[in-house]
Design a protein around this motif. Structure first.
Motif, PDB file in Angstrom:
ATOM      1  N   LEU A 212       0.830  -1.201   0.000  1.00 26.67           N
ATOM      2  CA  LEU A 212       0.000   0.000   0.000  1.00 26.67           C
ATOM      3  C   LEU A 212       0.862   1.248   0.000  1.00 26.67           C
ATOM      4  N   ARG A 213       1.916   1.253   0.807  1.00 26.15           N
ATOM      5  CA  ARG A 213       2.797   2.420   0.851  1.00 26.15           C
ATOM      6  C   ARG A 213       3.500   2.647  -0.490  1.00 26.15           C
ATOM      7  N   PHE A 214       3.854   1.578  -1.158  1.00 26.59           N
ATOM      8  CA  PHE A 214       4.518   1.706  -2.459  1.00 26.59           C
ATOM      9  C   PHE A 214       3.657   2.519  -3.420  1.00 26.59           C
ATOM     10  N   TRP A 215       2.358   2.191  -3.507  1.00 23.33           N
ATOM     11  CA  TRP A 215       1.488   2.878  -4.452  1.00 23.33           C
ATOM     12  C   TRP A 215       1.042   4.247  -3.940  1.00 23.33           C
ATOM     13  N   LEU A 216       0.901   4.394  -2.636  1.00 21.19           N
ATOM     14  CA  LEU A 216       0.597   5.713  -2.085  1.00 21.19           C
ATOM     15  C   LEU A 216       1.755   6.670  -2.329  1.00 21.19           C
ATOM     16  N   ASP A 217       2.968   6.179  -2.204  1.00 18.86           N
ATOM     17  CA  ASP A 217       4.144   7.018  -2.482  1.00 18.86           C
ATOM     18  C   ASP A 217       4.206   7.417  -3.956  1.00 18.86           C
ATOM     19  N   LEU A 218       3.700   6.553  -4.831  1.00 18.78           N
ATOM     20  CA  LEU A 218       3.664   6.900  -6.245  1.00 18.78           C
ATOM     21  C   LEU A 218       2.603   7.961  -6.528  1.00 18.78           C
ATOM     22  N   GLY A 219       1.639   8.101  -5.627  1.00 16.48           N
ATOM     23  CA  GLY A 219       0.668   9.180  -5.764  1.00 16.48           C
ATOM     24  C   GLY A 219      -0.777   8.771  -5.907  1.00 16.48           C
ATOM     25  N   VAL A 220      -1.101   7.473  -5.844  1.00 16.83           N
ATOM     26  CA  VAL A 220      -2.499   7.092  -6.009  1.00 16.83           C
ATOM     27  C   VAL A 220      -3.322   7.635  -4.847  1.00 16.83           C
ATOM     28  N   ASP A 221      -4.608   7.832  -5.099  1.00 13.82           N
ATOM     29  CA  ASP A 221      -5.488   8.483  -4.128  1.00 13.82           C
ATOM     30  C   ASP A 221      -6.309   7.505  -3.306  1.00 13.82           C
ATOM     31  N   GLY A 222      -6.129   6.215  -3.553  1.00 16.65           N
ATOM     32  CA  GLY A 222      -6.855   5.244  -2.755  1.00 16.65           C
ATOM     33  C   GLY A 222      -6.857   3.878  -3.396  1.00 16.65           C
ATOM     34  N   PHE A 223      -7.557   2.969  -2.725  1.00 13.16           N
ATOM     35  CA  PHE A 223      -7.597   1.573  -3.152  1.00 13.16           C
ATOM     36  C   PHE A 223      -9.026   1.058  -3.132  1.00 13.16           C
ATOM     37  N   ARG A 224      -9.377   0.323  -4.152  1.00  9.31           N
ATOM     38  CA  ARG A 224     -10.579  -0.506  -4.120  1.00  9.31           C
ATOM     39  C   ARG A 224     -10.103  -1.886  -3.684  1.00  9.31           C
ATOM     40  N   ILE A 225     -10.627  -2.363  -2.577  1.00 13.03           N
ATOM     41  CA  ILE A 225     -10.119  -3.576  -1.950  1.00 13.03           C
ATOM     42  C   ILE A 225     -10.952  -4.763  -2.406  1.00 13.03           C
ATOM     43  N   ASP A 226     -10.353  -5.585  -3.233  1.00 13.68           N
ATOM     44  CA  ASP A 226     -11.027  -6.761  -3.773  1.00 13.68           C
ATOM     45  C   ASP A 226     -11.280  -7.774  -2.648  1.00 13.68           C
ATOM     46  N   VAL A 227     -12.481  -8.334  -2.629  1.00 14.27           N
ATOM     47  CA  VAL A 227     -12.853  -9.349  -1.634  1.00 14.27           C
ATOM     48  C   VAL A 227     -12.487  -8.871  -0.226  1.00 14.27           C
ATOM     49  N   ALA A 228     -12.878  -7.651   0.095  1.00 15.13           N
ATOM     50  CA  ALA A 228     -12.552  -7.074   1.400  1.00 15.13           C
ATOM     51  C   ALA A 228     -13.199  -7.841   2.539  1.00 15.13           C
ATOM     52  N   HIS A 229     -14.164  -8.682   2.210  1.00 19.40           N
ATOM     53  CA  HIS A 229     -14.887  -9.457   3.224  1.00 19.40           C
ATOM     54  C   HIS A 229     -14.295 -10.854   3.415  1.00 19.40           C
ATOM     55  N   GLY A 230     -13.205 -11.172   2.724  1.00 19.61           N
ATOM     56  CA  GLY A 230     -12.779 -12.569   2.655  1.00 19.61           C
ATOM     57  C   GLY A 230     -11.457 -12.926   3.297  1.00 19.61           C
ATOM     58  N   MET A 231     -10.699 -11.955   3.797  1.00 20.41           N
ATOM     59  CA  MET A 231      -9.332 -12.286   4.215  1.00 20.41           C
ATOM     60  C   MET A 231      -9.275 -13.185   5.454  1.00 20.41           C
ATOM     61  N   VAL A 232     -10.264 -13.133   6.305  1.00 13.70           N
ATOM     62  CA  VAL A 232     -10.263 -13.919   7.549  1.00 13.70           C
ATOM     63  C   VAL A 232     -11.265 -15.068   7.435  1.00 13.70           C
ATOM     64  N   LYS A 233     -10.803 -16.258   7.792  1.00 17.44           N
ATOM     65  CA  LYS A 233     -11.649 -17.448   7.761  1.00 17.44           C
ATOM     66  C   LYS A 233     -11.966 -17.879   9.194  1.00 17.44           C
ATOM     67  N   ALA A 234     -13.110 -18.523   9.369  1.00 15.97           N
ATOM     68  CA  ALA A 234     -13.505 -18.992  10.699  1.00 15.97           C
ATOM     69  C   ALA A 234     -12.498 -19.990  11.247  1.00 15.97           C
ATOM     70  N   GLU A 235     -12.268 -19.927  12.547  1.00 16.28           N
ATOM     71  CA  GLU A 235     -11.330 -20.827  13.201  1.00 16.28           C
ATOM     72  C   GLU A 235     -11.693 -22.280  12.930  1.00 16.28           C
ATOM     73  N   GLY A 236     -10.710 -23.055  12.502  1.00 19.04           N
ATOM     74  CA  GLY A 236     -10.942 -24.467  12.250  1.00 19.04           C
ATOM     75  C   GLY A 236     -11.495 -24.789  10.881  1.00 19.04           C
ATOM     76  N   LEU A 237     -11.797 -23.779  10.072  1.00 22.36           N
ATOM     77  CA  LEU A 237     -12.329 -23.966   8.716  1.00 22.36           C
ATOM     78  C   LEU A 237     -13.493 -24.979   8.717  1.00 22.36           C
ATOM     79  N   PRO A 238     -14.585 -24.675   9.426  1.00 23.28           N
ATOM     80  CA  PRO A 238     -15.676 -25.655   9.587  1.00 23.28           C
ATOM     81  C   PRO A 238     -16.472 -25.868   8.306  1.00 23.28           C
ATOM     82  N   ASP A 239     -17.064 -27.056   8.166  1.00 24.83           N
ATOM     83  CA  ASP A 239     -17.962 -27.355   7.059  1.00 24.83           C
ATOM     84  C   ASP A 239     -19.172 -26.425   7.092  1.00 24.83           C
ATOM     85  N   ILE A 240     -19.748 -26.231   5.906  1.00 22.03           N
ATOM     86  CA  ILE A 240     -20.970 -25.437   5.789  1.00 22.03           C
ATOM     87  C   ILE A 240     -22.206 -26.332   5.790  1.00 22.03           C
TER      88      ILE A 240
END
Length: 545
Positions: A212-240
């Motif tokens: 993030l710092r690399f691109w902010l230093d280049l001058g970009v004004d922000g980020f659209r965060i792909d799959v922002a809801h997905g980085m954390v998985k439930a403990e133990g990776l339980p079946d659905i």
């Protein structure tokens, strides 16, 4: 009885109303994102500078004056990083390098600088949920290195580990697990070429802070965060315990999506963004089962915006629209954030087609554009919607590249139809897209929809968007702020903003209403008779009051 077709650039509008609007104009003092109109560029389909049939950064830079004239505030670029392109660049091999398909790092720098010179901000995609299987980390992990801890590797189930570790399914269809030559399995919620990172490991967090710092230093004004809801998985990776899990996304909390742990990550990113001058922002692509859960992503110490997919998926129905609008505004107001309004993007069928296609779909799309641009908050425009482009539904199978097309029981696999390259000029393909062809074929009918063909025509969809965006800057009541619903017949929506009334007739038949003020913009011609106006079916009107 008098008939008018209202266009801001037409003589009726400019002669009678423009001085008044200029007198009322006022700029918002802070938080540019709260009412910004952000234009999404799908990089490989916007403009090609070198004739290889694929859009690139130099092509975008040359077309920036078009976007400035259109009247948008910022441009969001889909991924242009080094990638094997297994999923249109959302499989990143190197987050600090530009893929040669799109140029090099100097082209990215030139693009940001030119955008800023023209008064446009640049938002870039960041893909933190997964990397490419060609990323250095994952290649080392497959070779048995310590990088295995940066991903989700698990032993299989069954007698010899021949079964996946759990029942999770890929969004693209099929199991969310692939077995390695060593016999264990790795998790990929999307394509097998997109292994999921394990965000419990501090090295993953440190690396993305650096990116993030690399691109902010280049001058970009922000980020659209792909799959922002997905980085954390439930403990133990339980079946659905359920199949067809892709249909559950956005309908319920899943053990791999919308887990509460993602918010700690976004809080840390907000701190990083706030450490830079110029109001740099984070935008969440987050599928949540309710407006209330979506609002958690935009609490004061988290991200600035989140895409409103509840609105995007809403049917063409006045009652449903009002319900979603009310729910969205209430949820974001509870955390002091702006609401976003979006009709199309690179992952869904274009709304001209979703709304019925043909003339009816275009009427509804034009009306919906005026509705969204009048609502409180920020609006997103997907490239080509300002031209009224329809979904291309007859692409031959041989040209399709959507990875979901080659799998089953996941996304419909038809995302290529909304990614067909832009028509700019001329009567034959590639319609000014570039000096060569285009990576997806363009329909023969697109010559009349090109930017050149529509420019200057007061009845065109392009000029409707240009007018609406110009008025949005002129009228102080548009953008961020309050709104109030007004009494209307069934099937008609009307709300007031300071100095403005927006009226949408969702019915197929005309509606006769009292004239609430002076008409400044309409998606179709209006008929006036004394103090009444006849609004055609599937039409939206803005009134100055």
């Amino acid at each position: 009885m008098t008939t008018y077709l209202m266009t801001f650039r037409g003589t009726y509008m400019t002669q009678e109303l423009a001085p008044t609007l200029r007198d009322q104009s006022a700029a918002h003092s802070a938080g540019w994102w709260r009412d910004a109109v952000i234009y999404q560029v799908y990089v490989r389909s916007f403009a090609d500078s070198d004739g290889d049939g694929i859009g690139d950064l130099r092509g975008i830079r040359r077309r920036l004056p078009y976007l400035a004239e259109l009247g948008v505030d910022a441009v969001w670029l889909t991924p242009f990083y080094a990638s094997p392109q297994a999923d249109g660049g959302y499989d990143v091999a190197d987050y600090r390098a530009v893929d040669p398909l799109f140029g090099d790092l100097s082209d990215a720098d030139d693009l940001v600088r030119e955008a800023h010179r023209l008064g446009l901000r640049i938002i870039v995609d960041i893909v933190p949920n997964h990397t490419s299987d060609q990323h250095a980390w994952f290649r080392a992990a497959l070779a048995g290195g310590e990088e295995r801890a940066l991903y989700h590797f698990r032993p299989g189930r069954g007698t010899d580990g021949e079964l996946p570790p759990n029942d999770w399914e890929s969004v693209f269809g099929g199991p969310a697990w692939t077995r390695t030559e060593a016999g264990d399995w790795y998790l990929h919620l999307f394509a097998s070429e997109q292994p999921d990172l394990d965000w419990n490991h501090p090295k993953v967090r440190e690396e993305f802070d650096s990116i993030l710092r690399f691109w902010l230093d280049l001058g970009v004004d922000g980020f659209r965060i792909d799959v922002a809801h997905g980085m954390v998985k439930a403990e133990g990776l339980p079946d659905i315990g359920l199949s067809e899990q892709a249909k559950l996304i956005g309908a319920q909390v899943l053990p791999f999506f919308d887990q509460d742990g993602v918010h700690e990550i976004h809080r840390s990113w907000r701190t990083l963004l706030d450490s830079y001058e110029g109001e740099r922002i984070g935008v969440a692509e987050a599928w949540a089962p309710s407006s209330e859960r979506l609002a958690l992503y935009v609490r004061p110490d988290e991200l600035h915006q989140a895409f409103n997919f509840q609105f995007l998926t809403c049917d063409w129905d006045a009652t449903a629209m009002r319900r979603v609008i009310d729910g969205s505004l209430a949820a974001t107001a509870s955390v002091g954030a702006p609401t976003t309004w979006v009709l199309s993007n690179h992952d869904v069928v274009r709304h001209t087609t979703r709304y019925g296609g043909g003339e009816q779909g275009l009427r509804r799309a034009r009306a919906a554009a005026l509705l969204t641009l009048a609502l409180p908050g920020s609006a997103y425009v997907y490239q080509g919607e300002e031209l009224g482009l329809p979904e291309v539904q007859d692409l031959p199978d041989t040209v399709r590249q959507d990875p979901a097309f080659f799998r089953g029981d996941g996304q419909d696999g038809m995302r290529d139809g909304c990614r067909v390259p832009m028509p700019w000029s001329g009567t034959e393909a590639p319609y000014g897209f570039g000096p060569g062809g285009s990576w997806l074929p363009q329909p023969e009918s697109w010559g009349r929809l090109s930017v050149a063909a529509q420019s200057g025509d007061p009845r065109s969809t392009l000029e409707l968007y240009r007018s609406a965006l110009a008025l949005r800057k002129e009228l102080p009541g548009l953008g961020d702020g309050e709104m109030e619903w007004l009494a209307t017949p069934e099937g008609v929506l009307s709300f007031g903003r300071p100095g403005l009334v927006c009226t949408l007739n969702t019915l197929a038949t005309e509606a006769e209403l009292p004239v609430p003020g002076r008409p400044v913009l309409s998606s179709a011609a209006l008929e006036f008779s004394g103090a009444a106006v006849r609004i055609p079916g599937e039409t939206c009107v803005w009134w100055a009051v």
